[in-house]
Design a protein around this motif. Structure first.
Motif, mmCIF file in Angstrom:
data_model
loop_
_atom_site.group_PDB
_atom_site.id
_atom_site.type_symbol
_atom_site.label_atom_id
_atom_site.label_comp_id
_atom_site.label_asym_id
_atom_site.label_seq_id
_atom_site.Cartn_x
_atom_site.Cartn_y
_atom_site.Cartn_z
ATOM 1 N N ARG A 266 0.813 -1.222 0.000
ATOM 2 C CA ARG A 266 0.000 0.000 0.000
ATOM 3 C C ARG A 266 0.844 1.269 0.000
ATOM 4 O O ARG A 266 0.516 2.243 -0.683
ATOM 5 C CB ARG A 266 -0.927 0.004 1.221
ATOM 6 N N HIS A 267 1.919 1.268 0.790
ATOM 7 C CA HIS A 267 2.665 2.515 0.993
ATOM 8 C C HIS A 267 4.154 2.395 0.647
ATOM 9 O O HIS A 267 4.914 3.321 0.932
ATOM 10 C CB HIS A 267 2.542 2.959 2.457
ATOM 11 N N ALA A 268 4.552 1.256 0.059
ATOM 12 C CA ALA A 268 5.954 1.032 -0.311
ATOM 13 C C ALA A 268 6.889 1.159 0.894
ATOM 14 O O ALA A 268 8.015 1.644 0.787
ATOM 15 C CB ALA A 268 6.380 1.991 -1.424
ATOM 16 N N GLU A 269 6.424 0.737 2.071
ATOM 17 C CA GLU A 269 7.252 0.763 3.278
ATOM 18 C C GLU A 269 8.083 -0.523 3.343
ATOM 19 O O GLU A 269 7.579 -1.588 3.706
ATOM 20 C CB GLU A 269 6.382 0.876 4.532
ATOM 21 N N LEU A 270 9.350 -0.432 2.964
ATOM 22 C CA LEU A 270 10.192 -1.626 2.959
ATOM 23 C C LEU A 270 10.504 -2.076 4.383
ATOM 24 O O LEU A 270 10.383 -1.309 5.341
ATOM 25 C CB LEU A 270 11.467 -1.390 2.155
ATOM 26 N N PHE A 271 10.897 -3.312 4.509
ATOM 27 C CA PHE A 271 11.322 -3.849 5.805
ATOM 28 C C PHE A 271 12.278 -4.999 5.536
ATOM 29 O O PHE A 271 12.408 -5.486 4.397
ATOM 30 C CB PHE A 271 10.126 -4.311 6.649
ATOM 31 N N SER A 272 12.952 -5.438 6.581
ATOM 32 C CA SER A 272 13.883 -6.559 6.461
ATOM 33 C C SER A 272 13.545 -7.612 7.503
ATOM 34 O O SER A 272 12.890 -7.337 8.515
ATOM 35 C CB SER A 272 15.331 -6.085 6.642
ATOM 36 N N ILE A 273 14.013 -8.816 7.234
ATOM 37 C CA ILE A 273 13.774 -9.934 8.142
ATOM 38 C C ILE A 273 15.090 -10.656 8.374
ATOM 39 O O ILE A 273 15.915 -10.787 7.460
ATOM 40 C CB ILE A 273 12.712 -10.898 7.553
ATOM 41 N N PRO A 327 10.791 -3.232 10.712
ATOM 42 C CA PRO A 327 10.040 -2.320 9.836
ATOM 43 C C PRO A 327 10.881 -1.116 9.410
ATOM 44 O O PRO A 327 11.777 -0.665 10.135
ATOM 45 C CB PRO A 327 8.864 -1.878 10.725
ATOM 46 N N LYS A 328 10.577 -0.608 8.201
ATOM 47 C CA LYS A 328 11.216 0.601 7.661
ATOM 48 C C LYS A 328 12.740 0.504 7.734
ATOM 49 O O LYS A 328 13.432 1.465 8.070
ATOM 50 C CB LYS A 328 10.720 1.841 8.408
ATOM 51 N N THR A 329 13.261 -0.662 7.437
ATOM 52 C CA THR A 329 14.703 -0.901 7.525
ATOM 53 C C THR A 329 15.163 -1.649 6.284
ATOM 54 O O THR A 329 14.615 -2.711 5.966
ATOM 55 C CB THR A 329 15.035 -1.744 8.782
ATOM 56 N N ASN A 330 16.183 -1.109 5.598
ATOM 57 C CA ASN A 330 16.727 -1.826 4.448
ATOM 58 C C ASN A 330 17.749 -2.854 4.922
ATOM 59 O O ASN A 330 18.033 -2.962 6.132
ATOM 60 C CB ASN A 330 17.341 -0.850 3.436
#
Length: 543
Positions: A266-273, A327-330
């Motif tokens: 929806r908002h292009a909010e990238l995240f990492s795992i 969240p919000k973390t490349n």
């Protein structure tokens, strides 16, 4: 919702029964009982309370097991008050159309909960299906108990509405089988026009969550479904912590991962795992015992909970494996965070039997992007990076390199339309060829003008999944015969079949559901609505 359409359907069904019975020398009493029992529940549900009362009054004098033969004059005189009421009511509503276009007003929401209706009354299940689908729920129907049990295994519904009187087996027989299946948090509600205490007691003792008497009020039905789904969600939220480490558990991790993916969409909010695995943990258990091993797990969890950022979600994935959602973390930011945790763990000491020892961990990191936007894909990529970290000597963090990934074969979805109307075939082919689902699927569209050419074609390939849109009325071989041949070889886990028909109350709909159809679609249809329904089925059954 306007009930006129369903009222006209039930009037037509009454007329069909009377015409069929008039052509036979007698009618068995249990057939009259079954007819009135069904009429009592359905009529009240669709806004015909007086008809429901009349059916109930006549029902009270009959025996549901009786083999008594009623001559035409006998049953006609017995049902005369009911027939007069029907004729009068129809006369007052002659302007009501029997068939109205079905307008879908609800919007598709993310993950759908499946609701299964097991009932042999096509008017009643059509009415309930429309009500629930207007609320955004995914509804599937079974016309008999055998098909109902098959669908429970295949789609794992959240709610099952089960009628007591079915054409092949009693609802209580089906309930006994459902109890043995023990599906996780599946709510079974018995629905019946016979709400005697005996039936209620039997239903509850056999494991039903609820007993709902017909007729069913629309608002009550909607409130009931929302209540049960809310209760299910609250149950799941109450069991989100791992007992040993007091971190979030795997189930909660899965739900949060889904939410982060939706936010990205929806908002292009990238995240990492990141997947984190304690190195040589089996050796800790073997050397110091499992109680010390538990202390190590708790100590590691406390360390991460102290050092992680507030927005990071830390979960125990299983055994000595943990997952961190950032969240919000490349990937660069995730690497820095995980390395900070790794270095802190590297210098942490644990004590057992007056002996100090240290434990390290290895980690794999993956970052979201359009090509991996699926929970399983993200976890696989992080796991591949973790594997490389362990293979490279452990006690290190490796970030997944997408360009180095070995491309895996994607699931092949074939959408097949079988219809003698050329415009229908062209509409479906054009739409789905342009649609595209996601990177997890290869989509191919096929079309056939009749069932014979379809069955003679080499249409099935092992490893592919199929959605078949099958016209009910075709020359040479009708859709029901084609459906029977499909179901002789293929189950719903590989081949989903949706019948296309011009009339919702058509007898073909009943035959289709009885012979293994997963759903039906009324012509004319909105191709976008059909697409939403099929995509939901694909994601639910094929992912």
């Amino acid at each position: 919702m306007d009930n006129a359409r369903y009222q006209q359907m039930i009037y037509k069904r009454i007329h069909d029964y009377m015409e069929k019975w008039s052509q036979t020398p007698f009618v068995i009493e249990k057939e009259i009982y079954a007819f009135l029992h069904s009429l009592k529940g359905t009529a009240g549900s669709i806004g015909l309370p007086q008809l429901s009362v009349l059916a109930s009054e006549k029902l009270s004098s009959l025996d549901m097991q009786s083999e008594k033969q009623w001559a035409t004059a006998e049953w006609h005189d017995y049902l005369a008050p009911l027939l007069v009421h029907v004729e009068t009511d129809q006369t007052n509503h002659t302007s009501m159309p029997i068939i109205e276009p079905v307008v879908q007003t609800h919007q598709q929401t993310g993950e759908q909960e499946f609701i299964l209706l097991i009932d042999d009354d096509i008017v009643f299940i059509s009415y309930m299906k429309k009500i629930l689908e207007e609320q955004g729920f995914s509804v599937m129907v079974a016309y008999n108990g055998k098909r109902g049990l098959e669908l429970v295994y295949e789609i794992n519904p959240t709610i099952v509405f089960l009628d007591v009187m079915l054409p092949d087996k009693s609802g209580f027989h089906i309930l006994r089988n459902l109890k043995s299946i023990k599906k996780d948090r599946m709510f079974v509600a018995i629905i019946s026009a016979n709400d005697s205490d005996e039936n209620k007691i039997q239903a509850y003792r056999m494991g039903a969550m609820d007993f709902i008497a017909k007729p069913i009020d629309k608002d009550l039905l909607i409130a009931y479904v929302h209540n049960r789904l809310t209760y299910k969600n609250e149950l799941e939220r109450s069991v989100i912590l791992d007992e040993l480490t007091q971190t979030y558990n795997r189930k909660f991790m899965n739900s949060q991962l889904q939410k982060l993916i939706k936010q990205y969409e929806r908002h292009a909010e990238l995240f990492s795992i990141a997947i984190v695995d304690l190195d040589y943990f089996k050796k800790v258990n073997d050397t110091y015992g499992h109680l010390i091993g538990d202390e190590v797990l708790k100590g590691f969890a406390n360390l991460v909970m102290t050092l992680k950022r507030e927005q990071d979600i830390f979960c125990r994935y299983g055994g000595e494996e943990f997952v961190i959602l950032m969240p919000k973390t490349n990937s660069e930011g995730a690497y820095i965070l995980v390395e900070r945790l790794r270095k802190a763990m590297e210098v942490k000491f644990f004590t057992a039997n007056n002996t100090s020892f240290q434990v390290t961990f290895s980690a794999g990191v993956a970052e979201t992007m359009a090509k991996n936007l699926h929970p399983q894909k993200l976890l696989e990529q992080a796991d591949q990076a973790l594997y490389k970290a362990k293979q490279s000597g452990r006690n290190q963090t490796i970030v997944f390199n997408y360009l180095a990934e070995i491309i895996k074969k994607r699931v092949h979805i074939k959408i097949v339309v079988i219809d003698d109307a050329e415009n229908i075939r062209e509409l479906v082919v054009r739409y789905f060829e342009k649609l595209g689902l996601n990177d997890e699927f290869d989509v191919e569209v096929m079309s056939f003008a009749d069932g014979v050419s379809f069955l003679q074609a080499s249409w099935y390939a092992l490893g592919s999944k199929y959605i078949i849109l099958l016209d009910a009325n075709m020359p040479e071989m009708d859709g029901i015969e084609v459906l029977k041949q499909i179901r002789q070889q293929y189950k719903s886990r590989d081949v989903i079949v949706s019948i296309l028909t011009d009339r919702e109350e058509d007898e073909l709909v009943l035959q289709a559901l009885e012979n293994g159809a997963n759903d039906y679609i009324i012509k004319p249809f909105d191709i976008a609505d059909v697409s939403n329904k099929l995509v939901n089925l694909i994601n639910r059954l094929f992912v």
